[in-house]
Design a protein around this motif. Sequence first.
Motif, short mmCIF file in Angstrom:
data_model
loop_
_atom_site.label_atom_id
_atom_site.label_comp_id
_atom_site.label_asym_id
_atom_site.label_seq_id
_atom_site.Cartn_x
_atom_site.Cartn_y
_atom_site.Cartn_z
N ASP A 2 73.34 35.91 35.85
CA ASP A 2 73.07 35.86 37.28
C ASP A 2 71.56 35.85 37.49
N LEU A 3 71.05 34.73 37.95
CA LEU A 3 69.60 34.59 38.12
C LEU A 3 69.14 35.38 39.35
N GLY B 39 71.68 24.49 40.82
CA GLY B 39 72.98 23.96 41.27
C GLY B 39 73.81 25.13 41.72
N VAL B 40 73.25 25.93 42.63
CA VAL B 40 73.87 27.22 42.95
C VAL B 40 74.97 27.12 44.00
N GLY B 41 75.23 25.91 44.52
CA GLY B 41 76.33 25.77 45.48
C GLY B 41 75.99 26.36 46.83
N LEU C 128 78.89 27.11 49.15
CA LEU C 128 80.09 27.62 49.80
C LEU C 128 80.82 28.64 48.93
N HIS C 129 80.13 29.72 48.59
CA HIS C 129 80.83 30.78 47.87
C HIS C 129 80.32 32.18 48.17
N ALA D 265 88.37 25.73 56.91
CA ALA D 265 88.83 25.07 55.68
C ALA D 265 89.53 26.03 54.72
N GLN E 64 94.24 26.62 53.96
CA GLN E 64 94.88 26.77 52.65
C GLN E 64 95.63 28.10 52.56
N ARG F 49 83.81 20.72 60.91
CA ARG F 49 84.43 20.12 59.73
C ARG F 49 85.88 19.73 60.00
N PHE G 117 81.33 30.93 54.76
CA PHE G 117 80.31 31.26 53.76
C PHE G 117 78.92 31.31 54.38
N ARG H 281 69.69 34.84 47.54
CA ARG H 281 69.85 35.94 46.58
C ARG H 281 68.99 35.74 45.34
N ILE H 282 68.29 34.59 45.27
CA ILE H 282 67.29 34.43 44.21
C ILE H 282 65.92 34.52 44.88
N SER I 195 82.92 12.11 53.17
CA SER I 195 83.29 11.69 51.82
C SER I 195 83.05 12.84 50.85
N VAL J 71 80.55 15.33 45.61
CA VAL J 71 80.32 15.22 44.17
C VAL J 71 79.41 14.02 43.88
C1 LIG Z 1 87.17 25.74 51.41
C2 LIG Z 1 86.27 24.65 50.84
C3 LIG Z 1 86.61 23.32 51.03
C4 LIG Z 1 85.80 22.31 50.50
N1 LIG Z 1 86.17 21.02 50.67
C5 LIG Z 1 85.42 20.01 50.17
C6 LIG Z 1 85.81 18.65 50.32
O1 LIG Z 1 86.84 18.37 50.90
N2 LIG Z 1 85.00 17.66 49.85
C7 LIG Z 1 83.85 17.95 49.20
O2 LIG Z 1 83.20 17.04 48.76
N3 LIG Z 1 83.47 19.23 49.04
C8 LIG Z 1 84.21 20.25 49.52
N4 LIG Z 1 83.83 21.55 49.37
C9 LIG Z 1 82.51 21.77 48.84
C10 LIG Z 1 82.50 22.18 47.39
O3 LIG Z 1 81.80 23.38 47.44
C11 LIG Z 1 81.79 21.15 46.54
O4 LIG Z 1 82.58 20.00 46.46
C12 LIG Z 1 81.46 21.58 45.10
O5 LIG Z 1 82.16 22.72 44.71
C13 LIG Z 1 80.00 21.87 45.02
O6 LIG Z 1 79.63 22.00 43.67
P1 LIG Z 1 78.37 22.79 43.21
O7 LIG Z 1 78.33 22.71 41.74
O8 LIG Z 1 77.17 22.34 43.98
O9 LIG Z 1 78.60 24.29 43.70
P2 LIG Z 1 79.68 25.37 43.26
O10 LIG Z 1 80.95 24.73 42.81
O11 LIG Z 1 79.73 26.36 44.36
O12 LIG Z 1 78.99 26.03 41.96
C14 LIG Z 1 77.81 26.83 42.04
C15 LIG Z 1 77.77 27.74 40.82
O13 LIG Z 1 76.50 28.39 40.77
C16 LIG Z 1 76.69 29.76 40.45
N5 LIG Z 1 75.54 30.54 40.95
C17 LIG Z 1 75.15 30.71 42.24
N6 LIG Z 1 74.06 31.51 42.30
C18 LIG Z 1 73.76 31.84 41.01
C19 LIG Z 1 72.75 32.65 40.40
N7 LIG Z 1 71.81 33.26 41.14
N8 LIG Z 1 72.75 32.78 39.06
C20 LIG Z 1 73.69 32.16 38.29
N9 LIG Z 1 74.67 31.38 38.81
C21 LIG Z 1 74.71 31.23 40.15
C22 LIG Z 1 77.99 30.11 41.15
O14 LIG Z 1 78.57 31.27 40.59
C23 LIG Z 1 78.82 28.85 40.88
O15 LIG Z 1 79.45 28.92 39.64
C24 LIG Z 1 84.62 22.61 49.82
C25 LIG Z 1 84.30 23.95 49.64
C26 LIG Z 1 85.11 24.95 50.13
C27 LIG Z 1 84.74 26.37 49.88
#
Ligand SMILES: Cc1cc2nc3c(=O)[nH]c(=O)nc-3n(C[C@H](O)[C@H](O)[C@H](O)COP(=O)(O)OP(=O)(O)OC[C@H]3O[C@@H](n4cnc5c(N)ncnc54)[C@H](O)[C@@H]3O)c2cc1C
Length: 422
Positions: free
Chosen positions: A16-17, A47-49, A51-52, A94, A98, A202, A252, A260-261, A306, A309
Amino acid sequence: MRDCTERYGIHERITDLAELTYDESELRWLATARDGRSWTADAVVLGVGALHQPQLPDILGLDTFEGPVLHSALWPAADDELTGKRVAVVGTGASSVQLVPALAPRAQQLHVFQRTAAWILPKHDNELSSRRQVAYRAVPGLQRAVRWATYWQLESRVLAFARYPKAMRLVERISLRHLARSVRDPQVRARLTPDYTFGCKRVLVSSDYWSAFDRDDVEIVTDGIARVERNAVVTVDGTRREVEAIVLGTGFNITGSFERIEIRGVGGASLADSWSSGMVTNLGITVAGHPELYFLLGPNTALGHSSVVMMIEFATKYVLQCLERARVTAAPHVATSGAQVDFTAEMRRRSKGTVWASGCRSWYLDRFGNNTTVWPGSTLSYWWRTRRVDPTHFEPVPARLPVPAQSVPASAEGETIVPQQF
Ligand SMILES: Cc1cc2nc3c(=O)[nH]c(=O)nc-3n(C[C@H](O)[C@H](O)[C@H](O)COP(=O)(O)OP(=O)(O)OC[C@H]3O[C@@H](n4cnc5c(N)ncnc54)[C@H](O)[C@@H]3O)c2cc1C
């Protein structure tokens, strides 16, 4: 996923960074994990995303509730505690579409608390027929052609989202027909009918969410929540619903993963501080003052029409070119303030007149009402913009470090943007 991390021996490298600090004397990032370990890096790709990180609602008394309170992002491995119970679900986005169909048959009673109704389209999630599978095997290129057709079908929707929101009325009709087929009671249907333009928030995709409200044991509640008590949720009209568990589908904190970083760029400037008036980047990938730091799925690269990814893949190819440049020139580069200001101004300008700016509150808009989340165009145009790195968007470090830009005219309309960088 755990199996993969073990099989490929990367488990111990995942951590965890907590901090990223740019060391100007070494021209490197110092990365520190929450477990205390640290590394140096010539470049960092985040690539920390988005929506989590759970967005917990500020409901009076929620902390006094005696039963379990579960957020969709912190779901327990065993959730038996909901079976046969009276459950409150807060939020109708969203995650909720589910959760509700899955919980409805298990819970004794479900009360779903809705602030804003959502537009929903049926989910075409059918098994491929054996005839189609045979055809895919027999006709070379057919599967690929179908895949491209799907892509273009989705891509064409951007015209309505970004250019002609009025065209959404056609899709609204499809959605309302889906609602009429799913729910018999006109009063329940009225509560589930959105009152804003399709696409502003959305759009949800589900074939079994609305029909869950056709059950006697699932209630949609549109009165606001006044407070939570030890064993009940009380709405503003004074109604008290006794429940044994609360499920939060409240979404989210989209900047939470970055926040958080602790990120400190050139001159020790904190990214969180510089983004306190809104996130600013170039192409959602680079930030001025932060050499060789790259974002995947950064600001303004999410989509409403769309799959994100693809956007992540386009950004990845862009980042690879940047890393190659750093390798070949043996010099780190940093995004210019000018490129960032221009991009921010462009995003503001192009967001005007889109469906996301048609008057609702959504996760696409920040607290200042600016679209800092969604790319206001086609995926094709983002691919075009990122296919080659524009060298004028960068400068070498430390040849000329970014000079704080105070304010610049941002658009043809004369709107002024105060850049949030260095
Ligand atoms: C309910 C819901 C519905 C969605 N529907 C769609 C859809 O229909 N179409 C679409 O395209 N997208 C949708 N998404 C978006 C979805 O989040 C993305 O498609 C995809 O998961 C994004 O990928 P990512 O790798 O950027 O992020 P994530 O899959 O969120 O991965 C990020 C990773 O980084 C890690 N991380 C974060 N901070 C740190 C840290 N400080 N140190 C180490 N690791 C860390 C996390 O633990 C995680 O493993 C939806 C999301 C949600 C929650």
